[in-house]
Scaffold this motif. Sequence first.
Motif, PDB file in Angstrom:
ATOM      1  N   ALA A  89       0.816  -1.213   0.000  1.00  0.00           N
ATOM      2  CA  ALA A  89       0.000   0.000   0.000  1.00  0.00           C
ATOM      3  C   ALA A  89       0.852   1.267   0.000  1.00  0.00           C
ATOM      4  N   GLY A  90       2.032   1.221   0.630  1.00  0.00           N
ATOM      5  CA  GLY A  90       2.825   2.429   0.801  1.00  0.00           C
ATOM      6  C   GLY A  90       4.109   2.493   0.006  1.00  0.00           C
ATOM      7  N   VAL A  91       4.440   1.428  -0.745  1.00  0.00           N
ATOM      8  CA  VAL A  91       5.732   1.414  -1.422  1.00  0.00           C
ATOM      9  C   VAL A  91       5.817   2.491  -2.504  1.00  0.00           C
ATOM     10  N   ALA A  92       4.709   2.755  -3.199  1.00  0.00           N
ATOM     11  CA  ALA A  92       4.749   3.783  -4.246  1.00  0.00           C
ATOM     12  C   ALA A  92       5.054   5.149  -3.648  1.00  0.00           C
ATOM     13  N   MET A  93       4.421   5.443  -2.506  1.00  0.00           N
ATOM     14  CA  MET A  93       4.672   6.713  -1.834  1.00  0.00           C
ATOM     15  C   MET A  93       6.134   6.796  -1.386  1.00  0.00           C
ATOM     16  N   GLY A 107       8.249   7.592  -4.364  1.00  0.00           N
ATOM     17  CA  GLY A 107       7.886   8.764  -5.148  1.00  0.00           C
ATOM     18  C   GLY A 107       7.255   8.437  -6.482  1.00  0.00           C
ATOM     19  N   LEU A 108       6.595   7.277  -6.590  1.00  0.00           N
ATOM     20  CA  LEU A 108       5.951   6.875  -7.833  1.00  0.00           C
ATOM     21  C   LEU A 108       4.563   7.489  -7.911  1.00  0.00           C
ATOM     22  N   THR A 109       4.208   8.052  -9.071  1.00  0.00           N
ATOM     23  CA  THR A 109       2.946   8.795  -9.158  1.00  0.00           C
ATOM     24  C   THR A 109       2.013   8.344 -10.273  1.00  0.00           C
ATOM     25  N   THR A 110       2.494   7.587 -11.240  1.00  0.00           N
ATOM     26  CA  THR A 110       1.608   7.088 -12.296  1.00  0.00           C
ATOM     27  C   THR A 110       0.669   6.043 -11.707  1.00  0.00           C
ATOM     28  N   ASP A 111      -0.615   6.117 -12.103  1.00  0.00           N
ATOM     29  CA  ASP A 111      -1.628   5.271 -11.467  1.00  0.00           C
ATOM     30  C   ASP A 111      -1.276   3.789 -11.480  1.00  0.00           C
ATOM     31  N   THR A 112      -0.620   3.315 -12.522  1.00  0.00           N
ATOM     32  CA  THR A 112      -0.315   1.888 -12.629  1.00  0.00           C
ATOM     33  C   THR A 112       0.991   1.500 -11.945  1.00  0.00           C
ATOM     34  N   LYS A 170      -2.862   7.256  -3.589  1.00  0.00           N
ATOM     35  CA  LYS A 170      -2.163   8.532  -3.813  1.00  0.00           C
ATOM     36  C   LYS A 170      -2.402   9.522  -2.679  1.00  0.00           C
ATOM     37  N   GLU A 171      -3.545   9.426  -1.982  1.00  0.00           N
ATOM     38  CA  GLU A 171      -3.839  10.381  -0.910  1.00  0.00           C
ATOM     39  C   GLU A 171      -3.011  10.151   0.354  1.00  0.00           C
ATOM     40  N   LEU A 172      -2.265   9.053   0.413  1.00  0.00           N
ATOM     41  CA  LEU A 172      -1.440   8.815   1.599  1.00  0.00           C
ATOM     42  C   LEU A 172      -0.430   9.929   1.822  1.00  0.00           C
ATOM     43  N   ALA A 174       7.380  10.984   3.350  1.00  0.00           N
ATOM     44  CA  ALA A 174       7.940   9.855   2.615  1.00  0.00           C
ATOM     45  C   ALA A 174       9.452  10.018   2.470  1.00  0.00           C
ATOM     46  N   PRO A 175      10.219   8.937   2.643  1.00  0.00           N
ATOM     47  CA  PRO A 175       9.740   7.623   3.055  1.00  0.00           C
ATOM     48  C   PRO A 175       9.373   7.598   4.535  1.00  0.00           C
TER      49      PRO A 175
END
Length: 623
Positions: free
Chosen positions: A582-586, A589-594, A604-606, A612-613
């Motif tokens: 759930a939090g690895v993208a945050m 710093g990954l922002t593309t939906d996929t 994305k709202e996290l 971050a991190p």
Amino acid sequence: MKKRDLIIGLAAGLTLAAPMAATAAPDQEKAMADANNWAHPRGQHNNQAYSKLSQVNKGNIKNLKMAWTFATGVNRGHEGSPVVVGNMLYVHTAFPNNVYALDLNDNQKIVWSYFPKQDPSVQAVLCCDNVSRGLGFGDGKILLTQNDGTLVALDAKTGAKVWDVKVVDPKIGATTTTASHVIKDKVLIGCSGAEFGVRCYMSAYNLKDGSLAWRAYGTGPDSDVLIGKDFNKDNPHYSALSVYQDVNGGNKEGGSFKALSKEQLKYPETDLGVKTWLKPQAVKDGWQHGGGSIWGWWPYDPKSNLVYYGTGNPSVWNPDVRPGDNKWSMTIFARDVDTGIAKWGYQMTPHDEWDYDGINEVILFDKGGKKYAWHHDRNGFAYTFEADTGSLVVAEKVHPFVNWATHVDLKSGVPHKDGKYSTHQDYNAKGICPAALGTKDQQPAAYSPKTGLMYSPLNHVCMTYEPVESKYVAGQPWVGATLTMFAGPDGVMGGFAAYDPMTGKSVWYNKEKFSAWGGALATASDLVFYGTLDRWFKAVDAKNGKELWKFQVGSGVIGNAFTYGHKGKQYVGVLSGIGGWAGVAMNLGLTTDTDALGAAGGYKELTKYNAAPGGGALNVFAL
């Protein structure tokens, strides 16, 4: 003949009625007998995460205050919980998996620390953040599973390394993220890497010296999976060659699968870990890179001598290139701890099309003089089995939004898939519920023998899913699907619920803005604790779910709540440090939906609630 093959051949001819001569680690057994300790990753071998401590109760919980904190000095996701034995608390971190021994008698002074030397490149093959799920204790040792596939035994008093052993090879994408589970005279370790085409296994090492006792693969011939002649003796239909009939071509766009009745099944069959992989997956024979990861929380029943665990998703995520049931991925196994021989195995999601990884914990409980095994699977169904035989008693949706299947046939054990939600190469299937991260991921549930209820953190997330062609390259990601994720029909992404394991019905359900990604704790005072991704650590009434207390910590919680007693006072604690799937993208710093297999868009709202991190810390509370 190889020594391992000889052991398998001898053990396969035995029944599992009587445990063999292996003895338990006496210090672990003694520690677990004292409710003031937390000597097992989930408190006790039954995996209930239930504590008999009751000093903190519904009448005084409003007075619960922060007692002390410990910053781990490491960022990223902090899962699991510390181990507490006597006056010592042992806490681990995310990569590089440092360990600290803290003296509770001396203001949590660091008595010793251990800093593994790991190749930083290991982080690139960790699927879903740099997590480690905790430590094991027994035989005077603290057991650490490093992300690089190394199992280390440390002297509990000094931190000196006693032995270490290599469990997996990161060069092919295999890693180890699970907590070390000490059971009797062995330590059990799984492996991660299904998203890299790894063929995973459960390994049992001798606690004394780290030598390999047995190893059971999730795919392949029965000799590798450690399946003997009495496997599924009480439910031979679990060993069927195929549980579905292809509809409109099955593994092609517009195709789906019709569940066969028990009378139509062909069983029992041998070597199903080979026979149910019907087409090479661009390399070798499919099952040889079949996934089946093992990284959950594993209970043990001393009476039957069985350990229970789930295997993960089949590789690759594109189901069209691996026709068949793909056994024994997505399976609950019950194995004899001494020999590793499987007594029973039940596949929850045959021919998985959605990455409904089956690794979630099994919880053992007693009811009416019988022992049962409960499992909340990522596929959205909660199962109750007779623990000794594997007979299926209950299989119910944890929430009505689950739509990939209409129901599970209790006679056959087969889920009836809804063809509208089948996935196929280059076809974007929409509105599948739950998402690949399931109605629950790694975050373990708890059980209270007082209320007779299971308390489960929830994800309430749906997805779009498009399988694509993907070639296997050793050590490189091998997913073969593009995902987006979004909140389910309740308008939130998570929740926390209580279930009656004998009916599968929800008793109460609390919504959460985000997935409740932290493990639950139940206590004798009818309190249940859990953490959230928006930094809350909460306590609710076990009987009705009413929120009684909450405290906002420094980073989102994906750790497991735990409790211990020291000098007459009860303490409750939890690790914080956001991460995991759930939090690895945050964190990155990954922002593309996929990105991050859909987590970047869904969560994305996290970033509005977390730096971050995420910074790792241990938070401990008392009256």
